[in-house]
Scaffold this motif. Sequence first.
Motif, PDB file in Angstrom:
ATOM      1  N   GLU A 120       5.011  -4.960 -18.495  1.00  0.00           N
ATOM      2  CA  GLU A 120       5.994  -3.931 -18.133  1.00  0.00           C
ATOM      3  C   GLU A 120       5.448  -3.052 -16.997  1.00  0.00           C
ATOM      4  OE1 GLU A 120       7.232  -1.485 -21.542  1.00  0.00           O
ATOM      5  OE2 GLU A 120       7.514   0.180 -20.130  1.00  0.00           O
ATOM      6  N   LEU A 121       4.181  -2.688 -17.114  1.00  0.00           N
ATOM      7  CA  LEU A 121       3.573  -1.845 -16.082  1.00  0.00           C
ATOM      8  C   LEU A 121       3.561  -2.573 -14.731  1.00  0.00           C
ATOM      9  CD1 LEU A 121       1.968   0.737 -15.275  1.00  0.00           C
ATOM     10  CD2 LEU A 121      -0.115  -0.546 -15.819  1.00  0.00           C
ATOM     11  N   ALA A 122       3.173  -3.843 -14.754  1.00  0.00           N
ATOM     12  CA  ALA A 122       3.127  -4.610 -13.503  1.00  0.00           C
ATOM     13  C   ALA A 122       4.533  -4.725 -12.913  1.00  0.00           C
ATOM     14  CB  ALA A 122       2.523  -5.992 -13.754  1.00  0.00           C
ATOM     15  N   GLY A 123       5.533  -4.848 -13.775  1.00  0.00           N
ATOM     16  CA  GLY A 123       6.920  -4.907 -13.308  1.00  0.00           C
ATOM     17  C   GLY A 123       7.336  -3.592 -12.658  1.00  0.00           C
ATOM     18  N   ALA A 124       6.949  -2.472 -13.289  1.00  0.00           N
ATOM     19  CA  ALA A 124       7.284  -1.159 -12.727  1.00  0.00           C
ATOM     20  C   ALA A 124       6.595  -0.978 -11.382  1.00  0.00           C
ATOM     21  CB  ALA A 124       6.878  -0.047 -13.702  1.00  0.00           C
ATOM     22  N   PHE A 125       5.372  -1.499 -11.288  1.00  0.00           N
ATOM     23  CA  PHE A 125       4.677  -1.396 -10.005  1.00  0.00           C
ATOM     24  C   PHE A 125       5.402  -2.200  -8.930  1.00  0.00           C
ATOM     25  CE2 PHE A 125       1.880  -2.735  -6.655  1.00  0.00           C
ATOM     26  CZ  PHE A 125       1.365  -1.510  -6.249  1.00  0.00           C
ATOM     27  N   SER A 126       5.809  -3.383  -9.319  1.00  0.00           N
ATOM     28  CA  SER A 126       6.454  -4.275  -8.372  1.00  0.00           C
ATOM     29  C   SER A 126       7.747  -3.642  -7.829  1.00  0.00           C
ATOM     30  CB  SER A 126       6.679  -5.594  -9.106  1.00  0.00           C
ATOM     31  OG  SER A 126       7.373  -6.455  -8.356  1.00  0.00           O
ATOM     32  N   THR A 127       8.535  -3.029  -8.708  1.00  0.00           N
ATOM     33  CA  THR A 127       9.746  -2.328  -8.265  1.00  0.00           C
ATOM     34  C   THR A 127       9.388  -1.191  -7.306  1.00  0.00           C
ATOM     35  OG1 THR A 127      10.698  -2.793 -10.418  1.00  0.00           O
ATOM     36  CG2 THR A 127      11.822  -1.143  -9.086  1.00  0.00           C
ATOM     37  N   PHE A 128       8.412  -0.409  -7.703  1.00  0.00           N
ATOM     38  CA  PHE A 128       7.933   0.700  -6.875  1.00  0.00           C
ATOM     39  C   PHE A 128       7.553   0.202  -5.480  1.00  0.00           C
ATOM     40  CE2 PHE A 128       3.660   2.178  -5.530  1.00  0.00           C
ATOM     41  CZ  PHE A 128       3.916   3.487  -5.151  1.00  0.00           C
ATOM     42  N   TYR A 129       6.780  -0.871  -5.452  1.00  0.00           N
ATOM     43  CA  TYR A 129       6.250  -1.336  -4.172  1.00  0.00           C
ATOM     44  C   TYR A 129       7.334  -1.982  -3.301  1.00  0.00           C
ATOM     45  CZ  TYR A 129       2.908  -3.079  -0.800  1.00  0.00           C
ATOM     46  OH  TYR A 129       2.221  -3.310   0.348  1.00  0.00           O
ATOM     47  N   ASN A 130       8.308  -2.608  -3.949  1.00  0.00           N
ATOM     48  CA  ASN A 130       9.404  -3.188  -3.175  1.00  0.00           C
ATOM     49  C   ASN A 130      10.313  -2.118  -2.602  1.00  0.00           C
ATOM     50  OD1 ASN A 130       8.519  -5.738  -3.684  1.00  0.00           O
ATOM     51  ND2 ASN A 130       9.851  -6.052  -5.466  1.00  0.00           N
ATOM     52  N   GLU A 131      10.452  -1.013  -3.321  1.00  0.00           N
ATOM     53  CA  GLU A 131      11.431   0.001  -2.897  1.00  0.00           C
ATOM     54  C   GLU A 131      10.841   1.067  -1.976  1.00  0.00           C
ATOM     55  OE1 GLU A 131      13.419   1.666  -6.287  1.00  0.00           O
ATOM     56  OE2 GLU A 131      14.282  -0.279  -6.855  1.00  0.00           O
ATOM     57  N   LEU A 132       9.550   1.321  -2.110  1.00  0.00           N
ATOM     58  CA  LEU A 132       8.991   2.469  -1.396  1.00  0.00           C
ATOM     59  C   LEU A 132       7.791   2.064  -0.538  1.00  0.00           C
ATOM     60  CD1 LEU A 132       9.021   4.852  -4.488  1.00  0.00           C
ATOM     61  CD2 LEU A 132      10.649   4.876  -2.578  1.00  0.00           C
ATOM     62  N   PRO A 133       7.735   2.572   0.694  1.00  0.00           N
ATOM     63  CA  PRO A 133       6.576   2.250   1.530  1.00  0.00           C
ATOM     64  C   PRO A 133       5.341   3.020   1.052  1.00  0.00           C
ATOM     65  CG  PRO A 133       8.012   3.808   2.657  1.00  0.00           C
ATOM     66  CD  PRO A 133       8.711   3.438   1.377  1.00  0.00           C
ATOM     67  N   VAL A 134       4.184   2.403   1.187  1.00  0.00           N
ATOM     68  CA  VAL A 134       2.936   3.108   0.887  1.00  0.00           C
ATOM     69  C   VAL A 134       2.215   3.382   2.204  1.00  0.00           C
ATOM     70  CG1 VAL A 134       0.707   3.027  -0.296  1.00  0.00           C
ATOM     71  CG2 VAL A 134       2.750   2.091  -1.407  1.00  0.00           C
ATOM     72  N   LYS A 135       1.848   2.293   2.883  1.00  0.00           N
ATOM     73  CA  LYS A 135       1.073   2.429   4.120  1.00  0.00           C
ATOM     74  C   LYS A 135       1.830   3.262   5.165  1.00  0.00           C
ATOM     75  CE  LYS A 135      -0.532  -0.940   7.373  1.00  0.00           C
ATOM     76  NZ  LYS A 135       0.525  -1.767   7.790  1.00  0.00           N
ATOM     77  N   ASP A 136       3.143   3.044   5.257  1.00  0.00           N
ATOM     78  CA  ASP A 136       3.907   3.687   6.329  1.00  0.00           C
ATOM     79  C   ASP A 136       4.596   4.981   5.902  1.00  0.00           C
ATOM     80  OD1 ASP A 136       3.161   1.589   7.978  1.00  0.00           O
ATOM     81  OD2 ASP A 136       4.830   0.342   7.267  1.00  0.00           O
ATOM     82  N   ALA A 137       4.284   5.465   4.734  1.00  0.00           N
ATOM     83  CA  ALA A 137       4.879   6.745   4.315  1.00  0.00           C
ATOM     84  C   ALA A 137       4.171   7.886   5.031  1.00  0.00           C
ATOM     85  CB  ALA A 137       4.727   6.899   2.800  1.00  0.00           C
ATOM     86  N   GLU A 138       4.838   9.072   5.057  1.00  0.00           N
ATOM     87  CA  GLU A 138       4.173  10.191   5.751  1.00  0.00           C
ATOM     88  C   GLU A 138       2.961  10.634   4.917  1.00  0.00           C
ATOM     89  OE1 GLU A 138       4.228  13.602   4.977  1.00  0.00           O
ATOM     90  OE2 GLU A 138       5.723  13.684   3.374  1.00  0.00           O
ATOM     91  N   PRO A 139       1.920  11.218   5.531  1.00  0.00           N
ATOM     92  CA  PRO A 139       0.609  11.350   4.914  1.00  0.00           C
ATOM     93  C   PRO A 139       0.570  11.907   3.475  1.00  0.00           C
ATOM     94  CG  PRO A 139       0.483  12.017   7.206  1.00  0.00           C
ATOM     95  CD  PRO A 139       1.923  11.715   6.924  1.00  0.00           C
ATOM     96  N   GLY A 140       1.304  12.995   3.210  1.00  0.00           N
ATOM     97  CA  GLY A 140       1.255  13.568   1.858  1.00  0.00           C
ATOM     98  C   GLY A 140       1.785  12.591   0.816  1.00  0.00           C
ATOM     99  N   VAL A 141       2.918  11.954   1.134  1.00  0.00           N
ATOM    100  CA  VAL A 141       3.539  10.990   0.224  1.00  0.00           C
ATOM    101  C   VAL A 141       2.635   9.758   0.077  1.00  0.00           C
ATOM    102  CG1 VAL A 141       5.532   9.467  -0.067  1.00  0.00           C
ATOM    103  CG2 VAL A 141       5.852  11.801   0.799  1.00  0.00           C
ATOM    104  N   ARG A 142       2.056   9.347   1.213  1.00  0.00           N
ATOM    105  CA  ARG A 142       1.164   8.180   1.188  1.00  0.00           C
ATOM    106  C   ARG A 142      -0.026   8.444   0.257  1.00  0.00           C
ATOM    107  NH1 ARG A 142      -1.151   6.599   6.894  1.00  0.00           N
ATOM    108  NH2 ARG A 142      -2.478   8.392   6.467  1.00  0.00           N
ATOM    109  N   ALA A 143      -0.576   9.649   0.341  1.00  0.00           N
ATOM    110  CA  ALA A 143      -1.716   9.996  -0.501  1.00  0.00           C
ATOM    111  C   ALA A 143      -1.325   9.933  -1.985  1.00  0.00           C
ATOM    112  CB  ALA A 143      -2.224  11.387  -0.150  1.00  0.00           C
ATOM    113  N   ALA A 144      -0.131  10.470  -2.300  1.00  0.00           N
ATOM    114  CA  ALA A 144       0.336  10.447  -3.690  1.00  0.00           C
ATOM    115  C   ALA A 144       0.538   9.004  -4.151  1.00  0.00           C
ATOM    116  CB  ALA A 144       1.633  11.231  -3.810  1.00  0.00           C
ATOM    117  N   ARG A 145       1.131   8.187  -3.295  1.00  0.00           N
ATOM    118  CA  ARG A 145       1.392   6.780  -3.676  1.00  0.00           C
ATOM    119  C   ARG A 145       0.086   6.016  -3.831  1.00  0.00           C
ATOM    120  NH1 ARG A 145       7.045   6.271  -0.261  1.00  0.00           N
ATOM    121  NH2 ARG A 145       8.106   7.692  -1.703  1.00  0.00           N
ATOM    122  N   LEU A 146      -0.892   6.382  -3.003  1.00  0.00           N
ATOM    123  CA  LEU A 146      -2.211   5.742  -3.158  1.00  0.00           C
ATOM    124  C   LEU A 146      -2.797   6.068  -4.531  1.00  0.00           C
ATOM    125  CD1 LEU A 146      -4.564   5.972  -0.057  1.00  0.00           C
ATOM    126  CD2 LEU A 146      -3.777   3.945  -1.298  1.00  0.00           C
TER     127      LEU A 146
END
Length: 586
Positions: free
Chosen positions: A535-561
């Motif tokens: 379930e956790l891996a599935g939630a991660f997969s949804t998160f990663y498909n829907e939201l950018p990590v590398k290309d998010a603005e710095p504060g958001v990127r840090a939180a996603r990291l």
Amino acid sequence: MHALLEELGSAAAAALVQSFGAEGIPASVVFEPSPRADAQCNAAMQLAKALKRPPRDLAAAIVAAVASHPAVAKAEVAGAGFVNVTLRDAWLAAHVDDALALRPVGAGQTVVLDYSSPNVAKPMHIGHIRSTILGEAMKRVMRAVGYTVVSDNHLGDWGTQFGKLIVAWHRYLDGAAYERDPVGELLRIYVKYSEDERAQKLALGAPAKEADDDDAPLPAQAPELLLAARAELVKLQAGDPENVALWKKFVDVSMAEFDRTYQRLGVSFDEVLGESFYNDMLAATVDELLAKGIAEHSQGAVVVTFTKERDGEAMPPMLVRKADGGFLYGTSDIAAMRYRMGRWSPARILIVTDERQQLHFRQLFAVARRLGVPAKLEHVWFGLMRLPEGTFSTRDGNVIALESLLDEAEQRAEAVARSLNADLPASEVREVARVVGLGSVKYNDLSKDRTTLVTFTWDKALSLQGNTAPYLQYAYARIRSIQRKVAELGATPGPVGALEPAERALVLALLKFPLAVEDVARTARPHALCDYLYELAGAFSTFYNELPVKDAEPGVRAARLTLCERVATVLRRGLDLLGIEVVERM
Ligand code: ARG
């Protein structure tokens, strides 16, 4: 999460007491995560009858009590009287680190965990793997929540089979074959002995069922082989040096082979107290049972009988001493129980075997109750493993050695590794193959409710899709690769703030980790942890498909990291609790 759920539970109970009087209301009611709410309580329905109130009235009182809790954004009555709670995003964001905070619920308590327990002079086959893998996972999970765990390998290293093996050794041994593969040759001569003994019994007119039963009394016209085996057994039990030396040889060569397998599987034991360890205690054990009126004489033998009134269920009698004075598997289990209680005073004793021993352990536990054993005794049984060809049985020689199963797993996993990443250097491919191969065999056992029958197929065990080890191991390696790429940009993890829906779902999933681990420690059902990780891996997969990590603005990127990091840590820790390794890239 735990602490919060408990706070909500006691606030709710207190409110119920205040509105409806103390009678029939527990000190706390249960709130738990559910698919329909961050936290849900169905106590209103459970208590309605006792309090003679409509469930929705009780639910309304609970809502009023928990709505003001600072973690709660919204509480409402749903359906027949459910209370659904939505948590505040800010509370979730501030508690991301609780994902790894396992509570020491077992602290101060000892558990004896009896697992693997293969039989000497027979190779450990695929049927034993489940006990070894389930037991090892339970050991790790129970330690993680604070129990002092004594893992004990209750080897089958004593009993009637040794008389037979000694006869087989003298009559059938092929010395060269023994040099090459000692346990394989011991198995071959044991199987040959069994076939010949069975043939002799049938020739003397014994019914087939009796011909298969090791503990059947000697027939009036006993076959010559069986008489020889009983004579060797008597000599062994009397300490005859030659037979004791042979027995020791059988134990040593078997143990050397078992140890190779344990090492490969990453399994270890605190104690290896086999049946032979209890041999000297058996006579006194039976005497005690007789003295306490728990056992009785019956046709020269000693048995324990069970009635519905006294034991909760009527069961066939348990033989603890045969008419010829010999003791049985069950006698050593009673002795082992007394020994374990005396040495460790455990709060729980868990014994992991296949389903065929259920009656044996119900009998044993009934004896324990009559002896006043205070520990919680649990038979952690599992369904038999089936390959498409059928079930395994050593006696038939229909054995697929565990070693070759593991070899094949690694070979097949190597192909998977190459298909994922053609650029991986050869040494890394081998390591991925080892970790994924072993992981897939273990996870295949662990991920299904242990009481169901497991059908093993390579395609399912090694699939990169679905609830499998390769899927989770790949999810882990993928997060690691994301982290590396983002780190190259100089970004570091930072605080988690506002939550997008996919982030919110991911944080909630993270916070359920301690609940899943405690659940397994309590119920001895490791598949709950597998379901959780999936379930956790599935939630991660949804998160990663829907939201950018590398290309998010710095504060958001840090939180996603930070979220990436926590998910990777929980996946690695969760798999480690199951005895499964990960690799940093695949
Ligand atoms: N050696 C047994 C078997 O292979 C399992 C022993 C399980 N433990 C116990 N205390 N009886 O069937």
